[in-house]
Design an enzyme around this catalytic site. Sequence first.
Site, PDB file in Angstrom:
ATOM      1  N   ARG A 162       0.827  -1.217   0.000  1.00 37.70           N
ATOM      2  CA  ARG A 162       0.000   0.000   0.000  1.00 37.70           C
ATOM      3  C   ARG A 162       0.857   1.261   0.000  1.00 37.70           C
ATOM      4  O   ARG A 162       0.425   2.294  -0.503  1.00 37.70           O
ATOM      5  CB  ARG A 162      -0.933   0.000   1.210  1.00 37.70           C
ATOM      6  N   LYS A 198     -18.257 -15.068   4.343  1.00 35.77           N
ATOM      7  CA  LYS A 198     -19.679 -14.778   4.555  1.00 35.77           C
ATOM      8  C   LYS A 198     -20.393 -14.196   3.345  1.00 35.77           C
ATOM      9  O   LYS A 198     -19.889 -13.279   2.702  1.00 35.77           O
ATOM     10  CB  LYS A 198     -19.801 -13.768   5.698  1.00 35.77           C
ATOM     11  N   GLY A 216      -8.292  -7.976   1.131  1.00 34.40           N
ATOM     12  CA  GLY A 216      -7.153  -8.196   2.020  1.00 34.40           C
ATOM     13  C   GLY A 216      -6.644  -9.627   2.000  1.00 34.40           C
ATOM     14  O   GLY A 216      -5.465  -9.890   1.778  1.00 34.40           O
ATOM     15  N   GLY A 273     -12.803  -3.173   1.519  1.00 36.10           N
ATOM     16  CA  GLY A 273     -14.196  -2.735   1.635  1.00 36.10           C
ATOM     17  C   GLY A 273     -14.574  -1.748   0.539  1.00 36.10           C
ATOM     18  O   GLY A 273     -15.671  -1.806  -0.016  1.00 36.10           O
TER      19      GLY A 273
HETATM   20  P1  ADP Z   1     -11.128 -11.017   1.333  1.00 40.71           P
HETATM   21  O1  ADP Z   1     -10.451 -10.342   2.497  1.00 40.71           O
HETATM   22  O2  ADP Z   1     -10.166 -11.385   0.254  1.00 40.71           O
HETATM   23  O3  ADP Z   1     -12.307 -10.226   0.816  1.00 40.71           O
HETATM   24  P2  ADP Z   1     -12.791 -12.627   3.095  1.00 40.71           P
HETATM   25  O4  ADP Z   1     -12.419 -11.786   4.252  1.00 40.71           O
HETATM   26  O5  ADP Z   1     -14.183 -12.524   2.578  1.00 40.71           O
HETATM   27  O6  ADP Z   1     -11.743 -12.400   1.882  1.00 40.71           O
HETATM   28  O7  ADP Z   1     -12.622 -14.165   3.472  1.00 40.71           O
HETATM   29  C1  ADP Z   1     -11.423 -14.744   3.876  1.00 40.71           C
HETATM   30  C2  ADP Z   1     -11.629 -15.752   4.982  1.00 40.71           C
HETATM   31  O8  ADP Z   1     -12.552 -16.767   4.640  1.00 40.71           O
HETATM   32  C3  ADP Z   1     -10.326 -16.462   5.274  1.00 40.71           C
HETATM   33  O9  ADP Z   1      -9.923 -16.157   6.585  1.00 40.71           O
HETATM   34  C4  ADP Z   1     -10.662 -17.946   5.113  1.00 40.71           C
HETATM   35  O10 ADP Z   1     -10.049 -18.767   6.086  1.00 40.71           O
HETATM   36  C5  ADP Z   1     -12.162 -17.967   5.281  1.00 40.71           C
HETATM   37  N1  ADP Z   1     -12.742 -19.159   4.646  1.00 40.71           N
HETATM   38  C6  ADP Z   1     -12.705 -19.500   3.350  1.00 40.71           C
HETATM   39  N2  ADP Z   1     -13.297 -20.697   3.142  1.00 40.71           N
HETATM   40  C7  ADP Z   1     -13.712 -21.163   4.347  1.00 40.71           C
HETATM   41  C8  ADP Z   1     -14.394 -22.343   4.789  1.00 40.71           C
HETATM   42  N3  ADP Z   1     -14.760 -23.304   3.932  1.00 40.71           N
HETATM   43  N4  ADP Z   1     -14.653 -22.460   6.106  1.00 40.71           N
HETATM   44  C9  ADP Z   1     -14.281 -21.488   6.969  1.00 40.71           C
HETATM   45  N5  ADP Z   1     -13.643 -20.345   6.608  1.00 40.71           N
HETATM   46  C10 ADP Z   1     -13.361 -20.172   5.308  1.00 40.71           C
HETATM   47  C1  3PG Z   2      -8.815  -0.953   4.788  1.00 42.81           C
HETATM   48  O1  3PG Z   2      -7.866  -1.497   5.345  1.00 42.81           O
HETATM   49  O2  3PG Z   2      -9.729  -1.591   4.207  1.00 42.81           O
HETATM   50  C2  3PG Z   2      -8.842   0.545   4.718  1.00 42.81           C
HETATM   51  O3  3PG Z   2      -7.625   1.086   5.128  1.00 42.81           O
HETATM   52  C3  3PG Z   2      -9.998   1.094   5.536  1.00 42.81           C
HETATM   53  O4  3PG Z   2      -9.765   0.795   6.875  1.00 42.81           O
HETATM   54  P1  3PG Z   2     -10.987   0.801   7.917  1.00 42.81           P
HETATM   55  O5  3PG Z   2     -11.829  -0.399   7.583  1.00 42.81           O
HETATM   56  O6  3PG Z   2     -10.347   0.729   9.281  1.00 42.81           O
HETATM   57  O7  3PG Z   2     -11.767   2.069   7.705  1.00 42.81           O
HETATM   58 MG    MG Z   3     -10.899 -10.345   4.596  1.00 39.42          MG
END
Ligand code: ADP
Ligand code: 3PG
Ligand code: MG
Length: 386
Positions: free
Chosen positions: A36, A192, A345, A368
């Site tokens: 970043r 989710k 992320g 987000g």
């Molecule tokens: P991103 O940050 O790329 O948008 P998310 O935050 O939506 O991704 O999801 C990532 C999380 O989902 C990871 O921590 C992963 O371990 C979890 N995950 C993926 N598949 C499964 C599963 N089948 N059961 C439980 N957790 C899962």
């Molecule tokens: C992020 O990490 O997605 C951005 O820096 C925004 O951070 P925040 O969710 O704490 O507002």
């Molecule tokens: Mg995530």
Amino acid sequence: MKTLNDIHALYDKKVLMRVDFNVPFYESGNIADDSRIRAHLPTIEYLIKAGAKVALISHLGNPEQSLQPVAERLSFLLKDAVTFIGDCLSDHTFATMDDLGEGCVVLLENTRAYPEEKANDMAFSKKLAEGFDIYINDAFATAHRKHASTYGVAECIEKKCAGLLMQTEVETLSRVLKAPKEPFLVMIGGAKVSSKLGVLKSLVQKADTMLIGGAMANTFLKAMGVDIRESMYEDDMLEEALKVVQLANEHNCKFILPSDATVAEKLEKDISTENPNVNDIPENMLILDIGKHTQAVWAEMVKDASTVLWNGPCGVFEVEPFHLGTKAVAQAVAKSHAFTIIGGGDTLHAAELFHVKNDIDYVSTGGGSLLEFLEGKELPALEVLK
Ligand code: ADP
Ligand code: 3PG
Ligand code: MG
């Protein structure tokens, strides 16, 4: 949205630039990933070259954490000293910038040290803006936040525009949303449905194919009557999941769930696994990744697409051997001749882990904010730059 092309005089001007230096840290306090920071270098270098006096302003998620280590890393990356100012409202900022002269860069302290930041407090925004000639926002990853440093301050400074990173993010993502080269394949995974419902509903109306992985696929499978045994899912999202499927059908989007899965008795490193069809998940087992057949089929689909957008891991990629599905799709995306875009992320973390990041055409800095942009929502920080 105004861009740097609309700002003519930068020499000797005091520029306040919002960046997103909200980077991950190791427990030791060292920076775990400086992507970043590097993403903002083109804009910072542009301003240095133009002879502006630049004050960078950012948040860190933890209000008590300091941006000082980021100033050190930025100095290293720019091969030029960046002066750290221990407060985002310091009396010394302008004196320091005047001492340093044209083309200088200073970094202000974490804005979230002040609760007024998140409240988008007007008096606080005015104080942040005071004395600056120009406001630039380069922080796409924070563009979904209506905070003082992303919104209020922009209302207080007349001359303002997007930086080069912000411009590239918005232009690239808009192009993909408006006129993706088809077939357009979207792969969404992660934990989710609820955190990505808006983006699912929006993208099934645009994509030719939607692949769903991760725990969110469990919710869809359950909604369609599959016995997912002990797997994680969201009980209050079953109806919404069916609505997404219906919307996909209405828009001729092929909506594809995993056909087989990697399952285990519990989530534990190196535990023994099985690879059943999703209709034959054994009792007491959990779905923790997509299965081998699904991996192969999805890799072919990714290969045949012309645009691929990927967000969200296909399984619990942090724990071996449940990383294999995400690794297989990451490698397929990297190999594809399609225009490939990834963001999120955990998705970026996975791309790094499996060494595919350099083979992706566009890596968004947004998490987000990316989801909200793809959903078609108006992002406050962009709106205020119009
Ligand atoms: P991103 O940050 O790329 O948008 P998310 O935050 O939506 O991704 O999801 C990532 C999380 O989902 C990871 O921590 C992963 O371990 C979890 N995950 C993926 N598949 C499964 C599963 N089948 N059961 C439980 N957790 C899962
Ligand atoms: C992020 O990490 O997605 C951005 O820096 C925004 O951070 P925040 O969710 O704490 O507002
Ligand atoms: Mg995530």
